[in-house]
Design an enzyme around this catalytic site. Sequence first.
Site, mmCIF file in Angstrom:
data_model
loop_
_atom_site.group_PDB
_atom_site.id
_atom_site.type_symbol
_atom_site.label_atom_id
_atom_site.label_comp_id
_atom_site.label_asym_id
_atom_site.label_seq_id
_atom_site.Cartn_x
_atom_site.Cartn_y
_atom_site.Cartn_z
ATOM 1 C CG ASP A 138 1.775 7.539 2.961
ATOM 2 O OD1 ASP A 138 0.716 8.111 2.632
ATOM 3 O OD2 ASP A 138 2.412 7.826 3.993
ATOM 4 C CD GLU A 170 -0.956 4.287 4.270
ATOM 5 O OE1 GLU A 170 -2.111 4.709 4.452
ATOM 6 O OE2 GLU A 170 -0.238 4.637 3.322
ATOM 7 C CE LYS A 199 -3.947 2.170 2.270
ATOM 8 N NZ LYS A 199 -3.420 3.545 2.138
#
Length: 325
Positions: free
Chosen positions: A47, A186, A45
């Site tokens: 950021d 994250e 994921k």
Amino acid sequence: MARRTSKKKPPDLPPLDPIPARVDPCLATLVGEPPKRPDWAFEVKWDGYRLAVHIEPGRVRILTRGGYDWTERFPTIVDVARRLAVKTAIFDGEAVVLDDKGRSDFGMLQRALGRLPSAVEARAIVFYAFDLIYLNGRDLRRLPLRERRRLLEPLVAGREGAVRLSEEVQADGDEFFRVACEHGLEGIIAKHAEKPYRSGRGEWWQKITCKRRDSFVIVGFEPSTVPDHLGRLLLAARKNDDLVYVGGCGTGWSHDLSRELHNVLASIVTKNPAVSLRRKNAVFTEPMLVAEVEYRAWTDDGKLRHASFKGIRELADDSTIFALR
């Protein structure tokens, strides 16, 4: 003997799909744990800023999630996109800046974009492509993800410049999530390999985060005891058409960033608060900026618990303000 010519009409080719001016992105739904079925693939994921890179005859356009044209802000991505081996295409992905450990850092990205003073250069921005929506006259949204990835990977795999491939990981979801959190990421994204590309939020893309993280409107601040520094941000979430105060955030910035944020907020002070709130030292601001905030949970009275500042956006850039139910 004269050659006999066929009068049979050649088969009609299917018409080309016109390239969309804009595609609303597919959004991941927050879930508590990774799916465990074998038809799911996983990615890091990122950021950063969600972007769509449109490659068209004679031009490249870069659109934000909300549809704003940010082409001029990403010159290195535009330069590389022009040289990709495609005639027309729409790539879906995330613009990030990596720290010295290879992790995406939203604060560094903002500095590279010139939101706050910094030595981080714009050329440090990398676009990680994770989906291909359109290619050479064909709309690919009807295809399953595995087919879209099969077309995407030869175009950007192996690149180390401003446009790169967001790698898929074929692994046990729980183990990948554990490793991601241990490395300070994250979280992870899970995507169903057999589903088409569908705009909006749905269960076919899922996000599993190491901590909770959302966007909140900055409606004011409390000054620090240190002159011209920030003590605490005052935050609000959406509820129907109104903004509702959800608490404050007093950590997550350095000494220098505290001063810079104070100066930015001091330039948009207002006498008309956007929320109903009485606090002795509050300075209210126009609801023009959005704070990215990491937090552990909600209190029983609807306030953020252990909130930490992670970055700032313009309200116009962001369509993901947390909404209370």
